[in-house]
Design a protein around this motif. Sequence first.
Motif, mmCIF file in Angstrom:
data_model
loop_
_atom_site.group_PDB
_atom_site.id
_atom_site.type_symbol
_atom_site.label_atom_id
_atom_site.label_comp_id
_atom_site.label_asym_id
_atom_site.label_seq_id
_atom_site.Cartn_x
_atom_site.Cartn_y
_atom_site.Cartn_z
ATOM 1 N N GLY A 39 30.471 10.496 24.433
ATOM 2 C CA GLY A 39 30.334 9.089 24.076
ATOM 3 C C GLY A 39 29.263 8.357 24.843
ATOM 4 O O GLY A 39 28.684 7.382 24.336
ATOM 5 N N THR A 40 28.965 8.790 26.061
ATOM 6 C CA THR A 40 27.984 8.076 26.876
ATOM 7 C C THR A 40 26.612 8.037 26.214
ATOM 8 O O THR A 40 26.062 6.957 25.991
ATOM 9 C CB THR A 40 27.908 8.698 28.282
ATOM 10 N N PRO A 41 25.999 9.172 25.858
ATOM 11 C CA PRO A 41 24.705 9.080 25.173
ATOM 12 C C PRO A 41 24.829 8.633 23.716
ATOM 13 O O PRO A 41 23.955 7.942 23.192
ATOM 14 C CB PRO A 41 24.155 10.507 25.266
ATOM 15 N N LEU A 42 25.935 9.020 23.050
ATOM 16 C CA LEU A 42 26.072 8.710 21.634
ATOM 17 C C LEU A 42 26.165 7.205 21.400
ATOM 18 O O LEU A 42 25.423 6.631 20.587
ATOM 19 C CB LEU A 42 27.306 9.411 21.063
ATOM 20 N N MET A 43 27.052 6.529 22.128
ATOM 21 C CA MET A 43 27.223 5.096 21.931
ATOM 22 C C MET A 43 26.019 4.312 22.441
ATOM 23 O O MET A 43 25.677 3.259 21.902
ATOM 24 C CB MET A 43 28.506 4.622 22.617
ATOM 25 N N SER A 44 25.338 4.829 23.467
ATOM 26 C CA SER A 44 24.126 4.161 23.936
ATOM 27 C C SER A 44 23.024 4.238 22.882
ATOM 28 O O SER A 44 22.290 3.267 22.660
ATOM 29 C CB SER A 44 23.641 4.804 25.241
ATOM 30 N N GLY A 45 22.908 5.396 22.234
ATOM 31 C CA GLY A 45 21.926 5.524 21.169
ATOM 32 C C GLY A 45 22.250 4.631 19.982
ATOM 33 O O GLY A 45 21.358 4.000 19.400
ATOM 34 N N LEU A 46 23.534 4.545 19.643
ATOM 35 C CA LEU A 46 23.929 3.680 18.537
ATOM 36 C C LEU A 46 23.706 2.213 18.883
ATOM 37 O O LEU A 46 23.373 1.404 18.010
ATOM 38 C CB LEU A 46 25.395 3.933 18.179
ATOM 39 N N MET A 47 23.872 1.851 20.161
ATOM 40 C CA MET A 47 23.647 0.473 20.575
ATOM 41 C C MET A 47 22.209 0.054 20.303
ATOM 42 O O MET A 47 21.931 -1.075 19.911
ATOM 43 C CB MET A 47 23.970 0.310 22.063
ATOM 44 N N ARG A 48 21.283 0.994 20.500
ATOM 45 C CA ARG A 48 19.870 0.687 20.274
ATOM 46 C C ARG A 48 19.616 0.331 18.818
ATOM 47 O O ARG A 48 18.759 -0.501 18.504
ATOM 48 C CB ARG A 48 19.017 1.890 20.682
ATOM 49 N N HIS A 49 20.372 0.934 17.904
ATOM 50 C CA HIS A 49 20.151 0.713 16.478
ATOM 51 C C HIS A 49 21.084 -0.337 15.893
ATOM 52 O O HIS A 49 20.724 -1.018 14.940
ATOM 53 C CB HIS A 49 20.301 2.033 15.720
ATOM 54 N N TRP A 50 22.290 -0.460 16.436
ATOM 55 C CA TRP A 50 23.234 -1.437 15.903
ATOM 56 C C TRP A 50 23.062 -2.819 16.525
ATOM 57 O O TRP A 50 23.419 -3.817 15.927
ATOM 58 C CB TRP A 50 24.670 -0.970 16.164
ATOM 59 N N GLY A 51 22.597 -2.843 17.769
ATOM 60 C CA GLY A 51 22.629 -4.075 18.543
ATOM 61 C C GLY A 51 23.842 -4.075 19.463
ATOM 62 O O GLY A 51 24.866 -3.443 19.179
ATOM 63 N N THR A 52 23.738 -4.779 20.577
ATOM 64 C CA THR A 52 24.786 -4.749 21.593
ATOM 65 C C THR A 52 26.107 -5.302 21.075
ATOM 66 O O THR A 52 27.176 -4.764 21.341
ATOM 67 C CB THR A 52 24.338 -5.544 22.823
ATOM 68 N N ARG A 53 26.035 -6.374 20.306
ATOM 69 C CA ARG A 53 27.271 -7.025 19.861
ATOM 70 C C ARG A 53 28.080 -6.110 18.953
ATOM 71 O O ARG A 53 29.298 -5.947 19.119
ATOM 72 C CB ARG A 53 26.928 -8.331 19.153
#
Length: 408
Positions: free
Chosen positions: A77-91
């Motif tokens: 989850g650490t790299p996966l969710m960080s990568g998704l944050m870049r594309h989804w936005g933090t919120r």
Amino acid sequence: MQEPTPDSRAADTSGTPGAWPPTPRIPAPYLALMAGPLSFGIAGPALVLDDVARGLGTSESAAAWCVIAFGWGIAVGTPLMSGLMRHWGTRLALLACALQIAVGAALVLGVPVLAATIAGCALQALGTAGLTSIAMNLAGSPRRMGVVSASLAVVGASAPLVGSLVNEALSWRMSLALPVISVLGVLAVIRWAPAHRDRGRAFDGLGAAILTALVTAVVFVPTYPAVAGVCAAVAAVVLVRHTRSRPSGFVPASVVRRPAFLVACGLALALAIVNFGLMYAVPEALMQHTDWTIDRIGVSMVWPLLFGGGLSWFVVAASGPLGRRPVVTVLVVLGAVAPLLALSGSWAVLLVAQASASIAAASGQGVLAGQAQDAVREADRPSATGLFNLCYLLGAAFGPSIAAPFAG
């Protein structure tokens, strides 16, 4: 002077090396509340697995898969969710992580089946891993980063005791669901979180899948070294080839080609291996060289871990005015000295060794995370933070395995 809005801060993509990124001024305790509960999932079940096994009608070794699932979840989850944050936005990433944690806690609390409990632990891990990376990405200064890293260390030091007390007062299910506390941090932080996202690049689903396969194999190397080792090597080769063919993909080439980033990740991994290795080796040594009971050994291990976690806030904060290089040098020395001190048969020196390793690892996580972030472009910082935390968390998996032959 008018305070910049979160979105105007996030729009600055200068990414000047050596400077912390412009971020909303989120109160540091809220970031700590969002990140710290991850450690409940790592260490909280330590003293309640026998009750988990009885409650589910299975063996303790089978119940231990709840802990293994959590370890896998935070690693993936650490790299996966960080990568998704870049594309989804933090919120949106915050909401996704909170939903995973809530669903995971519901499975743990409401479905009395081993498979559902394991799945619930894994979902909580995926969500809390993402929240920890987001908290570090939003920290914005050495002082705030110190609060985040200290919260992880302090909660980790007290988690076995807290988990045991919650088990006695309520139930083992509540002990396994303690990571849900981090959702309170999300409720506090989300109004400050920037909503911008990276619209310039399509999401690299293949890269995410390859990295997930690699991390999964690496996590199981200590348990199944032959099979997992081969799988990890194959996945690593495939990931390298994919990164070369798609340099702006899920694992940005602009991140992994930065020497300062790689040094930060390598040092964090080494310090974590020493710390988590000694967390296994020191109690074994105390059993061999003293006549202490298990309970006394458990209580004695709390203070050096709490001391190291609490002191890390001051160390990480000091890295701002003092500069990172001298602080990192001191932390590396502490980390190198700790295993040498652990060779002593003296209980006092053994506890000092654990305190030294705890200071080095907890402080190093915060100081080196800042170095890893500053080494890359601002647009790549979520990915860099996730990959950095992945390296640190792998130390939690490898440390006990490396220490086991020396502790016997």
